[in-house]
Design a protein around this motif. Sequence first.
Motif: not given
Length: 247
Positions: A218-226
Amino acid sequence: MTAPPVPPTPAIYRTTIRHVRTAPLRNAFRYRSYSWLVDVDHLPSLPRVLAPLAGFASADHLGDLQWSLRQNVDAFLAAHGIDLEGGKVLLLTNARVFGYVFNPLSVFWCHDAHGRPVCVIAEVHNTYGERHCYLLRPDERGNARAAKEFYVSPFNDVDGEYRMRLPTPDAALRIAISLERPGQPPFVASVVGERRDATALEVVRAALTVPLAPLRVAAQIRWQGIRLWARGLPVRPRPAHRRQETV
């Protein structure tokens, strides 16, 4: 024609997940994780000391929170005129780790009472707590197509078609999904991995190799979105979502 053998469960697949976007910005990344392959009729129950490392609950997937996972799968299929007559359903998914789970993609391989493949359910979750199930009829090589019907990413929400390759896992896991978008190169994601028997030792090894795996995903996906937002990729508004169970 003899049905191919249904792989034994439970099993753990040590995986590498890769995403590639080439337009309008190029962004490619990969990360390690692991997934469980389980029989929905016989979900794993770990010893108390290991239970925090892998939990399974019907609330994490499609259907009514009060029903078992098997009941929810059967109800979803019945709504589409499919009766497995008690055949096996295998599920590839992330387990709860210390009470937390996030499953960008869970896959149900559905077989009839004679072990023959009938259909596949591809269950997609987004980071907003929403989900959508695609009912697929793959060919003998596991290839299927489906129109995009669900808001997954604030940067991808355009009309398109998924091309999926979802062969039943055996010694290896090989999943690929391509989102074909009008006038744009495809967005491609893949999951590859090797099977391990889900022994107590393997549960511990997997948890130590990729600690807090669902949270890291979940953190990886959000970081890529940022990162994409910071590079100026426009965010597309999220439409109201209606649960399939209420349709």
